[in-house]
Write a protein that holds these residues in place. Sequence first.
Motif, PDB file in Angstrom:
ATOM      1  N   LEU A  95       0.854  -1.192   0.000  1.00  0.00           N
ATOM      2  CA  LEU A  95       0.000   0.000   0.000  1.00  0.00           C
ATOM      3  C   LEU A  95       0.890   1.242   0.000  1.00  0.00           C
ATOM      4  O   LEU A  95       1.926   1.259   0.656  1.00  0.00           O
ATOM      5  CB  LEU A  95      -0.906  -0.017   1.238  1.00  0.00           C
ATOM      6  N   MET A 120       0.615   5.603   0.324  1.00  0.00           N
ATOM      7  CA  MET A 120      -0.113   6.871   0.429  1.00  0.00           C
ATOM      8  C   MET A 120       0.780   7.925  -0.217  1.00  0.00           C
ATOM      9  O   MET A 120       1.952   8.037   0.147  1.00  0.00           O
ATOM     10  CB  MET A 120      -0.369   7.236   1.889  1.00  0.00           C
ATOM     11  N   ALA A 145      -7.144   3.505  -7.883  1.00  0.00           N
ATOM     12  CA  ALA A 145      -6.643   4.013  -6.607  1.00  0.00           C
ATOM     13  C   ALA A 145      -7.773   4.760  -5.915  1.00  0.00           C
ATOM     14  O   ALA A 145      -8.883   4.859  -6.446  1.00  0.00           O
ATOM     15  CB  ALA A 145      -5.451   4.925  -6.838  1.00  0.00           C
ATOM     16  N   LYS A 146      -7.490   5.277  -4.713  1.00  0.00           N
ATOM     17  CA  LYS A 146      -8.520   5.964  -3.947  1.00  0.00           C
ATOM     18  C   LYS A 146      -7.969   7.310  -3.518  1.00  0.00           C
ATOM     19  O   LYS A 146      -6.830   7.403  -3.061  1.00  0.00           O
ATOM     20  CB  LYS A 146      -8.849   5.129  -2.695  1.00  0.00           C
ATOM     21  N   ILE A 175      -7.969   9.892  -0.804  1.00  0.00           N
ATOM     22  CA  ILE A 175      -8.377   9.833   0.608  1.00  0.00           C
ATOM     23  C   ILE A 175      -8.251  11.171   1.323  1.00  0.00           C
ATOM     24  O   ILE A 175      -8.628  11.301   2.479  1.00  0.00           O
ATOM     25  CB  ILE A 175      -7.600   8.743   1.387  1.00  0.00           C
ATOM     26  N   GLU A 212      -4.479   6.822  -2.095  1.00  0.00           N
ATOM     27  CA  GLU A 212      -4.147   5.514  -1.535  1.00  0.00           C
ATOM     28  C   GLU A 212      -4.230   4.507  -2.662  1.00  0.00           C
ATOM     29  O   GLU A 212      -5.207   4.465  -3.403  1.00  0.00           O
ATOM     30  CB  GLU A 212      -5.153   5.151  -0.437  1.00  0.00           C
ATOM     31  N   THR A 265      -3.352   0.321  -3.537  1.00  0.00           N
ATOM     32  CA  THR A 265      -2.923  -1.006  -3.087  1.00  0.00           C
ATOM     33  C   THR A 265      -2.657  -1.849  -4.319  1.00  0.00           C
ATOM     34  O   THR A 265      -3.396  -1.768  -5.298  1.00  0.00           O
ATOM     35  CB  THR A 265      -4.034  -1.664  -2.244  1.00  0.00           C
ATOM     36  N   ARG A 317       5.256   4.046   1.698  1.00  0.00           N
ATOM     37  CA  ARG A 317       4.872   2.699   1.269  1.00  0.00           C
ATOM     38  C   ARG A 317       4.957   1.776   2.473  1.00  0.00           C
ATOM     39  O   ARG A 317       5.816   1.936   3.331  1.00  0.00           O
ATOM     40  CB  ARG A 317       5.840   2.170   0.210  1.00  0.00           C
ATOM     41  N   THR A 318       4.090   0.793   2.515  1.00  0.00           N
ATOM     42  CA  THR A 318       4.083  -0.116   3.665  1.00  0.00           C
ATOM     43  C   THR A 318       5.116  -1.219   3.534  1.00  0.00           C
ATOM     44  O   THR A 318       5.483  -1.840   4.519  1.00  0.00           O
ATOM     45  CB  THR A 318       2.717  -0.804   3.805  1.00  0.00           C
TER      46      THR A 318
END
Lengths: 166, 556
Positions: free
Chosen positions: A87, A89, A112-113, A115, A125, A127, A150-151
Motif C-alpha cells: 500500500l 499513500m 486508486a482511492k 483519501i 491511496e 494497493t 509505502r508499507t
Amino acid sequence: MKKYVIGMLANNEAGVLNRITGLFGRRGFNIVSITAGETEDPKLSRLTVTFTGDEYARDQAIRQAAKCVDVEYIKELPIEKSITRELVMLKVATDDADMRKDVMDAIAAFKAKQIDYSSRAVVVELTGESAKIDSFIELMKPYGILELCRTGTVAMDRGTTCLKNS
Amino acid sequence: MILSGSQILIETLLEQGTDTVFGYPGGTVLNIYDELYKSSDRIKHIISAHEQGAVHAADGYARASGKVGVVIATSGPGATNLVTGIANAYLDSTPIVAITGNVGRSLIGRDSFQEVDIKGITMPITKHNFQVRSTEELADTVRKAFKIARSGRPGPVLIDIPKDIQIATTEYTPASPLPSDKAPYAYETDIAAAAKMIAEAKKPYVYCGGGIINAAAGPEIVALADAIDAPIGFSMMGLSAVPTTHPRALGMVGMHGHYAATKAMYESDLILALGIRFSDRATGDKKRFATGAKIIHIDIDNAELNKNITCHLGINADVKETVSRILECIAPTPHPEWAEQVASFRKYEEENLYLGKGDLTPYQIIDAVMERTEPEMPIATDVGQHQMWAAQRCKLEAPRTFVSSGGLGTMGYGMGAAIGACVATGKRTVLFTGDGSFGMNLNEMATAVSQNLPLVVMLMNNGVLGMVRQWQTLFFGQRYSQTTLDRKTDFVALAKAFGADGYPVTNKEELTAALDKAFAADGPVLLDCRIDQDEMVMPMIPPNGSITDILVNLKN
C-alpha cells in the motif's frame, strides 16, 4: 540479483524484529522492505521480508532465519506464485485544475482511492503489487510528489496453503 | 514454595546439574551472590580476576566436560567484559549460559549507573538471549536457556536479570531439565545416495570437525574410515575427536595443517565432511579447494550446508546416527593404491618436517610435555604460533582434551580456558601460551593460585608477536610493525609475585628439570621457555591459497 519474499511467523515479543533485521544486515543481505504485525494468535506476529540477492543469499537467509529461536514458521513465498500486496499513500501537488484532472484520471485508471483533498494537493491511496505501485509513482512524479509512504510488501500463498501448515 | 528471584536462579541452576559457576560480583548481582553465599555447600563459585577470565573459564569448563558452562557478571562493564568470551563460545559452538544482572526495571532505558543494553549487544553473538521481565518467568527462562545452549549445534545463551526481579518473590515449583531438541533424522534416500557415492569413490577422505566431539561420534568415524579405507583429517576444532595417534589420522588440515592431511584432502575424490563448517583457515581459496573431490557434508546445523563450500550431498542430521546408518549400507572396500598414495604424502611430510631452530625448539617443548602426559589430561592453548605448534604436535588420545580458540582466535583465551578445563576435570592441565597472549589475561594466574589448581603454564616466550611477525616476514618485507615487544617482563618473578612457581627454561636440560618439578607440583607452575624470535610455523598455505602454494619447509 533477484527479489525474494520470505514469510515468517515469529514470537510476538520485543526484539524479534531486531533479531531478523540484524541477521540480514550482518550477513550482507539487502532488505528492500520488512513488515510486521500481530496475527489472529496474539502470541505470533507475521513478518514479511523482501530482499534482493542471488540464489545463495536466498538459501542462506532462509536457513539462518530458520535457526532463530523466535521464528516458529518460515518459508519463501515466490513472487510469481504468491499473492503480494503493498500500500502507498502519496501526496501530490495539484496546483491547477488541469493537473488535478490528470491526477484524478490516473487515480481512476489505477483503481486508486483519493483519501484527502485540499485546495493544492490530494492524497492518494493505492494497493497492489509493488510493480503497480512503482509505475503509479513514476506517473505522478511530473506533477510533484510532496511526500509518500509505502508499507512494504505483505505476501501469502494462494489457495488453502498456509505458512503454518506448509 | 515462595522464593525470591535470586533463590529461584540458584534452584534452577541446580535443577540443571550445575555444581560450579564462574563469575565476578557487583552491584546488580549482589542478591544473587548473597544466595550463592548461602548455597555454597551446593554450588561452587569461582571468582576470576576479570569477567573475561570467568567467561573463558566457563567455556573451557564446557569444552572439557561436555556440560553447560555458567558465568555470572554484573551489569554494565561486567556484562561488556563478557562479550569477547561469548563471541568466542559462539564461533566454536560451546554451550554456555551467561547470567548478567541489570538495573531495576524502573531504571532501564534511562542510562542509569552501570546500565548497558547487553541483550542488544550480544544478539549477534548468542544462539539466543533473554531479558527476564518478571520473577514469574525466571525459572522457565533459565530452563529454556540451558535447553537452547545444549540442543543441536550448541552455543552461548545470555540471561539478563534486572535487579528488582532478583528481589521479588513468587511461587517456585521444581522441574527436571527440558529434553534437548530432537536432532533431524536423515532421509533414507540421502543415506542411499551417500552409500552410492562412497561405493563409487576410489580415494575417499574423512574430514572431521568439532561436531564429532559434540556428537561423541569418534568410534563411528573410525569404523567408517576403516570400512572405506580412508585417511582421517581434522579441522582444528575436530582435534581429539579421534585419537590423533590413530594410524588413519593425518592430523589437522588447512593453513598450518599437516602436509599429508591437506594434500590427501586435495587429492581425494570424495570428502566426507562431518560436523564441519569449512572455515577459510581450513579451506584457503574456496574456488581452488579440492576441485577433484565430491563432497558429502553432514551437519546438525542446516545453515552450514552450502554456506562456505557447495556440497554434492548435504545431510542435515545428527552425525553419529547418520554415519551408523551409512555404515549399514556399505560394503568394506579396500583402496590399496590410495593408501599407498597417502603413505607417500606422509613420507614426504616426515622427510621435509620443519623442526625449528635455536637451542630450544617449540616441538622439543611440546614433545617433552607429551612424554609426561597423564590420561585425559586437558591441553589448553592461547592463540598464535604456539597454538598451531600445539595443534600440529600434541598427541591427543581422548575427546575434549584439546581446548583452543578456533573461530574467533582470541588471544587471552588460554588462562581462563585452562582454569575451566582444570576445574571441570580435576586433572592436571597444561596451557601452551605465548608472551603476547599470556600478557592479555595473565591476571588469571591469581585465580589459579587461589584455587590451587595443578596448572602447567608453558610460556613460549620469543619476545615478539610471533604469528604476526611471521606474516610480516613472509608478506610485508620484514617490516616488524609493533610486533617486537621489548617488554623486559620477568615472567618467573611475575609467577612468583602471584604466588605460583616459575622456572626459566633456555635449553633441554632446564626444560626436563623444570617439567619434573611442574608435574610434581599441586599448584600452578609457569615455565618461561625462551625460543627464537624468528621461529616459524610450517607448513603454511598463504591466506586464500591452495595446496599448490604450500610452504612445507623454510628450505623451499
